[in-house]
Scaffold this motif. Structure first.
Motif, PDB file in Angstrom:
ATOM      1  N   ALA A   1       0.862  -1.183   0.000  1.00 33.43           N
ATOM      2  CA  ALA A   1       0.000   0.000   0.000  1.00 33.43           C
ATOM      3  C   ALA A   1       0.900   1.236   0.000  1.00 33.43           C
ATOM      4  N   THR A   2       0.440   2.296  -0.674  1.00 34.68           N
ATOM      5  CA  THR A   2       1.189   3.547  -0.725  1.00 34.68           C
ATOM      6  C   THR A   2       0.288   4.689  -0.287  1.00 34.68           C
ATOM      7  N   THR A   3       0.801   5.493   0.652  1.00 38.88           N
ATOM      8  CA  THR A   3       0.114   6.685   1.146  1.00 38.88           C
ATOM      9  C   THR A   3       1.109   7.830   1.133  1.00 38.88           C
ATOM     10  N   ARG A   4       0.775   8.907   0.444  1.00 35.48           N
ATOM     11  CA  ARG A   4       1.641  10.096   0.400  1.00 35.48           C
ATOM     12  C   ARG A   4       3.083   9.731   0.032  1.00 35.48           C
ATOM     13  N   HIS A   5       3.245   8.860  -0.932  1.00 35.61           N
ATOM     14  CA  HIS A   5       4.543   8.427  -1.447  1.00 35.61           C
ATOM     15  C   HIS A   5       5.350   7.571  -0.458  1.00 35.61           C
ATOM     16  N   ILE A   6       4.701   7.114   0.608  1.00 32.29           N
ATOM     17  CA  ILE A   6       5.332   6.172   1.536  1.00 32.29           C
ATOM     18  C   ILE A   6       4.726   4.802   1.231  1.00 32.29           C
ATOM     19  N   THR A   7       5.558   3.845   0.822  1.00 35.74           N
ATOM     20  CA  THR A   7       5.076   2.513   0.451  1.00 35.74           C
ATOM     21  C   THR A   7       5.411   1.516   1.551  1.00 35.74           C
ATOM     22  N   VAL A   8       4.387   0.780   1.968  1.00 36.76           N
ATOM     23  CA  VAL A   8       4.537  -0.259   2.984  1.00 36.76           C
ATOM     24  C   VAL A   8       4.282  -1.604   2.308  1.00 36.76           C
ATOM     25  N   THR A   9       5.261  -2.498   2.398  1.00 35.63           N
ATOM     26  CA  THR A   9       5.159  -3.833   1.817  1.00 35.63           C
ATOM     27  C   THR A   9       5.283  -4.847   2.949  1.00 35.63           C
ATOM     28  N   VAL A  10       4.351  -5.811   2.992  1.00 36.90           N
ATOM     29  CA  VAL A  10       4.348  -6.821   4.057  1.00 36.90           C
ATOM     30  C   VAL A  10       4.406  -8.220   3.448  1.00 36.90           C
TER      31      VAL A  10
ATOM     32  N   GLY B   1      -3.953 -24.987  20.347  1.00 38.34           N
ATOM     33  CA  GLY B   1      -4.676 -23.798  19.889  1.00 38.34           C
ATOM     34  C   GLY B   1      -3.809 -22.575  19.700  1.00 38.34           C
ATOM     35  N   SER B   2      -2.603 -22.774  19.178  1.00 37.96           N
ATOM     36  CA  SER B   2      -1.695 -21.645  18.960  1.00 37.96           C
ATOM     37  C   SER B   2      -1.016 -21.763  17.594  1.00 37.96           C
ATOM     38  N   TRP B   3      -1.229 -20.755  16.749  1.00 34.08           N
ATOM     39  CA  TRP B   3      -0.604 -20.674  15.435  1.00 34.08           C
ATOM     40  C   TRP B   3       0.172 -19.360  15.392  1.00 34.08           C
ATOM     41  N   VAL B   4       1.398 -19.404  14.872  1.00 35.44           N
ATOM     42  CA  VAL B   4       2.278 -18.236  14.926  1.00 35.44           C
ATOM     43  C   VAL B   4       2.780 -17.876  13.527  1.00 35.44           C
ATOM     44  N   TRP B   5       2.762 -16.578  13.234  1.00 35.35           N
ATOM     45  CA  TRP B   5       3.287 -16.056  11.974  1.00 35.35           C
ATOM     46  C   TRP B   5       4.323 -14.988  12.258  1.00 35.35           C
ATOM     47  N   ALA B   6       5.298 -14.900  11.361  1.00 41.37           N
ATOM     48  CA  ALA B   6       6.204 -13.754  11.311  1.00 41.37           C
ATOM     49  C   ALA B   6       5.739 -12.910  10.139  1.00 41.37           C
ATOM     50  N   TYR B   7       5.995 -11.629  10.205  1.00 42.02           N
ATOM     51  CA  TYR B   7       5.726 -10.768   9.058  1.00 42.02           C
ATOM     52  C   TYR B   7       6.875  -9.771   8.942  1.00 42.02           C
ATOM     53  N   THR B   8       7.354  -9.631   7.720  1.00 40.08           N
ATOM     54  CA  THR B   8       8.426  -8.686   7.432  1.00 40.08           C
ATOM     55  C   THR B   8       7.823  -7.480   6.739  1.00 40.08           C
ATOM     56  N   VAL B   9       8.149  -6.303   7.255  1.00 41.72           N
ATOM     57  CA  VAL B   9       7.616  -5.048   6.737  1.00 41.72           C
ATOM     58  C   VAL B   9       8.762  -4.210   6.190  1.00 41.72           C
ATOM     59  N   GLU B  10       8.567  -3.697   4.981  1.00 43.91           N
ATOM     60  CA  GLU B  10       9.498  -2.730   4.414  1.00 43.91           C
ATOM     61  C   GLU B  10       8.734  -1.431   4.218  1.00 43.91           C
ATOM     62  N   ILE B  11       9.291  -0.339   4.746  1.00 43.79           N
ATOM     63  CA  ILE B  11       8.704   0.996   4.603  1.00 43.79           C
ATOM     64  C   ILE B  11       9.664   1.810   3.755  1.00 43.79           C
ATOM     65  N   GLU B  12       9.173   2.263   2.600  1.00 43.81           N
ATOM     66  CA  GLU B  12      10.019   3.019   1.666  1.00 43.81           C
ATOM     67  C   GLU B  12       9.512   4.459   1.576  1.00 43.81           C
ATOM     68  N   ASN B  13      10.440   5.400   1.691  1.00 49.44           N
ATOM     69  CA  ASN B  13      10.078   6.814   1.567  1.00 49.44           C
ATOM     70  C   ASN B  13      10.323   7.277   0.136  1.00 49.44           C
ATOM     71  N   GLY B  14       9.255   7.357  -0.638  1.00 54.84           N
ATOM     72  CA  GLY B  14       9.347   7.843  -2.010  1.00 54.84           C
ATOM     73  C   GLY B  14       9.012   9.319  -2.124  1.00 54.84           C
ATOM     74  N   SER B  15       8.892   9.997  -0.971  1.00 55.57           N
ATOM     75  CA  SER B  15       8.573  11.426  -0.994  1.00 55.57           C
ATOM     76  C   SER B  15       9.852  12.245  -1.113  1.00 55.57           C
ATOM     77  N   ARG B  16       9.687  13.542  -1.142  1.00 50.78           N
ATOM     78  CA  ARG B  16      10.843  14.446  -1.273  1.00 50.78           C
ATOM     79  C   ARG B  16      11.309  14.986   0.073  1.00 50.78           C
ATOM     80  N   GLU B  17      10.677  14.524   1.160  1.00 45.40           N
ATOM     81  CA  GLU B  17      11.020  15.024   2.489  1.00 45.40           C
ATOM     82  C   GLU B  17      11.272  13.856   3.442  1.00 45.40           C
ATOM     83  N   PRO B  18      12.104  14.096   4.459  1.00 43.23           N
ATOM     84  CA  PRO B  18      12.301  13.044   5.460  1.00 43.23           C
ATOM     85  C   PRO B  18      11.038  12.876   6.302  1.00 43.23           C
ATOM     86  N   VAL B  19      10.831  11.665   6.775  1.00 48.27           N
ATOM     87  CA  VAL B  19       9.706  11.372   7.670  1.00 48.27           C
ATOM     88  C   VAL B  19      10.224  10.485   8.801  1.00 48.27           C
TER      89      VAL B  19
END
Length: 130
Positions: free
Chosen positions: A4-13, A27-45
């Motif tokens: 998903a991309t919001t205001r040029h910030i892309t989050v990939t899971v 009764g227990s199932w476990v997942w890992a999730y890897t998240v990448e956050i990319e700043n495609g804007s012109r300003e630091p966040v």
């Protein structure tokens, strides 16, 4: 992979089922999730906080909020990315997660960035969310 991309910030899971940490007979199932956050804007966040909505197969929703991610509040300059891995246990063999990151721009203002909804399914099962 979910994106998903919001205001040029892309989050990939990318979620991964952790069979070695899961105990279906208890009764227990476990997942890992890897998240990448990319700043495609012109300003630091800076990532200041997170808000997750975790829904299991019974429809039970758990909300999790807190500062930063994995103990960090990373600053992403234009073109930078930040990647981390976390985990989620569920009391059912499937579910999904979605949420937002609260970001702060250089002017001090805050805005939310969408975390795409992603499915937590056993590898041998059909995905329930695309």
């Amino acid at each position: 992979m979910y994106k998903a991309t919001t205001r040029h910030i892309t989050v990939t899971v990318t979620p991964t089922y952790l069979a070695d940490q899961s105990k279906p007979d208890e009764g227990s199932w476990v997942w890992a999730y890897t998240v990448e956050i990319e700043n495609g804007s012109r300003e630091p966040v800076q990532l200041r906080s997170r808000h997750w909505r975790i829904t299991d197969a019974r429809g039970h929703v758990e909300e999790v909020t807190g500062p930063g991610v994995v103990g960090e509040e990373p600053v992403l300059s234009p073109g930078d990315s930040f990647t981390y891995t976390s985990g989620c246990p569920l009391p059912t063999p499937s579910g999904f997660m979605t949420g937002t990151y609260r970001m702060q721009g250089p002017d001090g203002g805050f805005f939310d960035v969408e975390i795409p909804a992603f499915s937590l399914d056993l590898p041998e099962e059909r995905r329930t969310l695309n």
